[in-house]
Design an enzyme around this catalytic site. Structure first.
Site, PDB file in Angstrom:
ATOM      1  CG  PHE A 152     -55.008  39.353   3.308  1.00  0.00           C
ATOM      2  CD1 PHE A 152     -55.477  38.054   3.448  1.00  0.00           C
ATOM      3  CD2 PHE A 152     -55.533  40.140   2.296  1.00  0.00           C
ATOM      4  CE1 PHE A 152     -56.450  37.539   2.586  1.00  0.00           C
ATOM      5  CE2 PHE A 152     -56.504  39.641   1.428  1.00  0.00           C
ATOM      6  CZ  PHE A 152     -56.960  38.343   1.574  1.00  0.00           C
ATOM      7  CG  PHE A 252     -46.635  31.282   8.046  1.00  0.00           C
ATOM      8  CD1 PHE A 252     -46.174  32.547   7.702  1.00  0.00           C
ATOM      9  CD2 PHE A 252     -47.635  31.174   9.007  1.00  0.00           C
ATOM     10  CE1 PHE A 252     -46.701  33.681   8.298  1.00  0.00           C
ATOM     11  CE2 PHE A 252     -48.168  32.303   9.613  1.00  0.00           C
ATOM     12  CZ  PHE A 252     -47.694  33.549   9.243  1.00  0.00           C
ATOM     13  CG  LEU A 253     -42.340  26.035   5.849  1.00  0.00           C
ATOM     14  CD1 LEU A 253     -41.408  25.605   4.717  1.00  0.00           C
ATOM     15  CD2 LEU A 253     -43.389  24.943   6.094  1.00  0.00           C
ATOM     16  CB  CYS A 263     -56.468  35.849  12.549  1.00  0.00           C
ATOM     17  SG  CYS A 263     -56.896  37.581  12.582  1.00  0.00           S
ATOM     18  CE  LYS A 323     -47.941  38.667  15.089  1.00  0.00           C
ATOM     19  NZ  LYS A 323     -48.106  38.741  13.648  1.00  0.00           N
TER      20      LYS A 323
HETATM   21  C1  UDX Z   1     -52.646  36.303  10.791  1.00  0.00           C
HETATM   22  C2  UDX Z   1     -52.394  36.339   9.280  1.00  0.00           C
HETATM   23  O1  UDX Z   1     -50.999  36.193   9.033  1.00  0.00           O
HETATM   24  C3  UDX Z   1     -52.922  37.637   8.687  1.00  0.00           C
HETATM   25  O2  UDX Z   1     -52.747  37.648   7.285  1.00  0.00           O
HETATM   26  C4  UDX Z   1     -54.398  37.715   9.047  1.00  0.00           C
HETATM   27  O3  UDX Z   1     -55.062  38.733   8.449  1.00  0.00           O
HETATM   28  C5  UDX Z   1     -54.566  37.718  10.548  1.00  0.00           C
HETATM   29  O4  UDX Z   1     -54.016  36.509  11.046  1.00  0.00           O
HETATM   30  P1  UDX Z   1     -51.512  37.271  12.990  1.00  0.00           P
HETATM   31  O5  UDX Z   1     -52.596  36.603  13.760  1.00  0.00           O
HETATM   32  O6  UDX Z   1     -51.151  38.669  13.347  1.00  0.00           O
HETATM   33  O7  UDX Z   1     -51.853  37.293  11.425  1.00  0.00           O
HETATM   34  O8  UDX Z   1     -50.200  36.375  13.183  1.00  0.00           O
HETATM   35  P2  UDX Z   1     -49.201  35.542  12.288  1.00  0.00           P
HETATM   36  O9  UDX Z   1     -47.949  36.306  12.086  1.00  0.00           O
HETATM   37  O10 UDX Z   1     -49.871  35.007  11.089  1.00  0.00           O
HETATM   38  O11 UDX Z   1     -48.890  34.343  13.291  1.00  0.00           O
HETATM   39  C6  UDX Z   1     -49.924  33.499  13.777  1.00  0.00           C
HETATM   40  C7  UDX Z   1     -49.405  32.477  14.728  1.00  0.00           C
HETATM   41  O12 UDX Z   1     -48.653  31.482  14.046  1.00  0.00           O
HETATM   42  C8  UDX Z   1     -48.499  32.991  15.845  1.00  0.00           C
HETATM   43  O13 UDX Z   1     -48.865  32.362  17.055  1.00  0.00           O
HETATM   44  C9  UDX Z   1     -47.108  32.569  15.418  1.00  0.00           C
HETATM   45  O14 UDX Z   1     -46.239  32.387  16.487  1.00  0.00           O
HETATM   46  C10 UDX Z   1     -47.415  31.262  14.696  1.00  0.00           C
HETATM   47  N1  UDX Z   1     -46.413  30.899  13.680  1.00  0.00           N
HETATM   48  C11 UDX Z   1     -46.245  31.658  12.565  1.00  0.00           C
HETATM   49  C12 UDX Z   1     -45.668  29.737  13.840  1.00  0.00           C
HETATM   50  O15 UDX Z   1     -45.806  29.014  14.838  1.00  0.00           O
HETATM   51  N2  UDX Z   1     -44.782  29.387  12.866  1.00  0.00           N
HETATM   52  C13 UDX Z   1     -44.594  30.134  11.742  1.00  0.00           C
HETATM   53  O16 UDX Z   1     -43.764  29.729  10.904  1.00  0.00           O
HETATM   54  C14 UDX Z   1     -45.338  31.308  11.591  1.00  0.00           C
END
Ligand code: UDX
Length: 433
Positions: A152, A252-253, A263, A323
């Site tokens: 994760f 994540f909001l 992923c 990100k």
């Molecule tokens: C994710 C999961 O969090 C991790 O547990 C898994 O094993 C792999 O996939 P990651 O892809 O590194 O990790 O990125 P994450 O931090 O989850 O962000 C994913 C995407 O969501 C990014 O593009 C980020 O900008 C977006 N995001 C995240 C939002 O738009 N809003 C949020 O509140 C959080």
């Protein structure tokens, strides 16, 4: 304990280095000789804060090694962890050809009991698939177990996530496999990490369910943001108040251009496909994916509206990665948006602290890359903030205003406060505020 990690991509490398740091002897193998060569020169092929330090330390202390000799790596190990790629196929299914190939290699090199562990995100049923291949192809009847131990790890904080996980999931059929995997994670018992011990299929599904739920939270808040724009509410206050309810939680909001990366997009599509194959109509998953796709289009509308006309306009773009704190541009909203802008005749001046090299390999040649954020803003008709790198919060915005041809900022990550920006004389557009 001796373990072997097959695949030195993101997951394999972080997992290998961190297990070595736990005191385990780790050999990381990959058939890509160039990658192994790079690692043996002491260079890290991916951008991940803190990873180089821990690789260097464990190589020096002789607990971590890199090789292309997959057979040797397997033969000398009690646990073999599979961390190869599982790319999506065009039809939404998962390409398991690397998993299949590795399973055959493990069968050919089985020289005693081993536990074969999937680290890669694999569709439900892959554990059994691996079991079948090894059982059929092993030369002697050495015993083995298959287990699922999903990762994760978030890019940008993968080392921290490995060292202090919220939970460890172990899916296995035999007590011996569970005991070996528990032993491997022994230091995490000291920090009271919760362990979920279950069957293989459940462990495989936990990974998809977790990532799909995170994607659902993002698509949900993005729809609330869109609704805020239509009703005059402020999504940040809505999200904060929602997050204070412990049943919902604050993470994540954050609204924006939608989720990207290697992923979330892949896993949501794969979960939908798993459901289809199981004869289940997974309505929410379908909507989450569709909302995420549409969000890119809504961001384009914002830029179109702010810039006036795109044909011939110069758009400065801050942020290219999906990100912050990564150089990864896979499924990055910024890349889709830039392609859209170029398609509509805009000229792009881009800046990203780490992603420019990767972006240059996929974006049109006409995109100009800048030395710093100021250069990207200079002479632009409109500035778009596409990724929330911390650097973009520490900018002299008065200077930016002077550099821009028009003081227009489209902030797709809500890095800035609309009121403050308005007072500073910017024509400011955010998301859901
Ligand atoms: C994710 C999961 O969090 C991790 O547990 C898994 O094993 C792999 O996939 P990651 O892809 O590194 O990790 O990125 P994450 O931090 O989850 O962000 C994913 C995407 O969501 C990014 O593009 C980020 O900008 C977006 N995001 C995240 C939002 O738009 N809003 C949020 O509140 C959080």
């Amino acid at each position: 304990m001796n373990i072997c990690i097959i695949g030195t991509g993101y997951v394999g490398l972080v997992t290998g280095a961190c297990f070595a740091d736990f005191g385990v002897n780790v050999v990381c193998v990959d058939k890509d000789a160039e990658k192994i060569h790079t690692l043996n020169r002491g260079e890290i092929p991916i951008y991940e804060p803190g990873l180089k330090e821990i690789v260097d330390k464990n190589v020096k202390e002789r607990r971590l090694a890199f090789t292309t000799d997959i057979g040797d790596g397997i033969r000398r190990s009690l646990a073999v962890l599979i961390a190869v790629g599982t790319p999506p196929r065009g039809d939404g299914s998962t390409d398991l050809s690397y998993i299949e190939e590795v399973s055959r290699t493990i069968a050919a090199n089985l020289n005693g009991y081993k536990v074969v562990v999937t680290k890669s995100t694999v569709p439900v049923g892959t554990g059994r698939f691996i079991e079948k291949i090894i059982a059929e192809e092993r030369k002697e009847t050495h015993l083995f177990d298959v287990a699922s131990n999903p990762e994760f790890l978030r890019e940008g904080s993968a080392v921290e996530d490995f060292m202090r996980p919220n939970r460890v999931v172990i899916g296995a059929r035999s007590g011996q496999a569970v005991a070996i995997l528990k032993d491997l994670h022994a230091p995490l018992y000291l920090i009271e990490t919760p362990f979920v011990i279950t069957d293989i299929e459940t462990a495989e599904l936990i990974k998809y369910a977790s990532n799909a739920f995170l994607a659902t939270k993002i698509s949900f808040i993005n729809e609330i943001a869109n609704l805020c724009e239509k009703t005059g509410a402020d999504v940040h206050v809505v999200a904060r108040a929602m997050g204070l309810d412990r049943r919902i939680g604050p993470k994540f909001l954050h609204p924006g251009p939608g989720y990207g990366g290697s992923c979330l997009p892949k896993d949501t599509t794969a979960l939908l496909n798993i459901a289809k194959n199981a004869g289940y109509d997974f309505k929410i998953m379908e909507a989450v994916i569709e909302v995420n796709r549409r969000q890119r289009g809504r961001m384009m509308e914002k830029i179109r509206k702010a810039a006036g006309k795109l044909r011939g306009a110069t758009i400065g773009v801050w942020g290219l990665t999906f990100k912050p704190n990564t150089d990864d541009i896979r499924e990055s909203p910024a890349i889709d948006i830039i392609n859209g802008l170029v398609g509509e005749g805009a000229k792009i001046k881009a800046y990203d602290p780490a992603g420019m090299k990767n972006a240059a390999s996929v974006l049109p040649d006409t995109v100009v890359y800048s030395q710093d954020p100021y250069e990207a803003a200079s002479g632009s008709d409109c500035l778009v903030i596409a990724t929330e790198w911390n650097l973009f919060r520490q900018i002299d915005m008065e200077r930016v205003k002077g550099l821009l041809k028009h003081p227009r900022v489209v902030d797709l990550r809500n890095v800035y406060d609309p009121e403050v920006m308005g007072k500073r004389g910017f024509e400011y557009t955010g998301v859901g505020r």
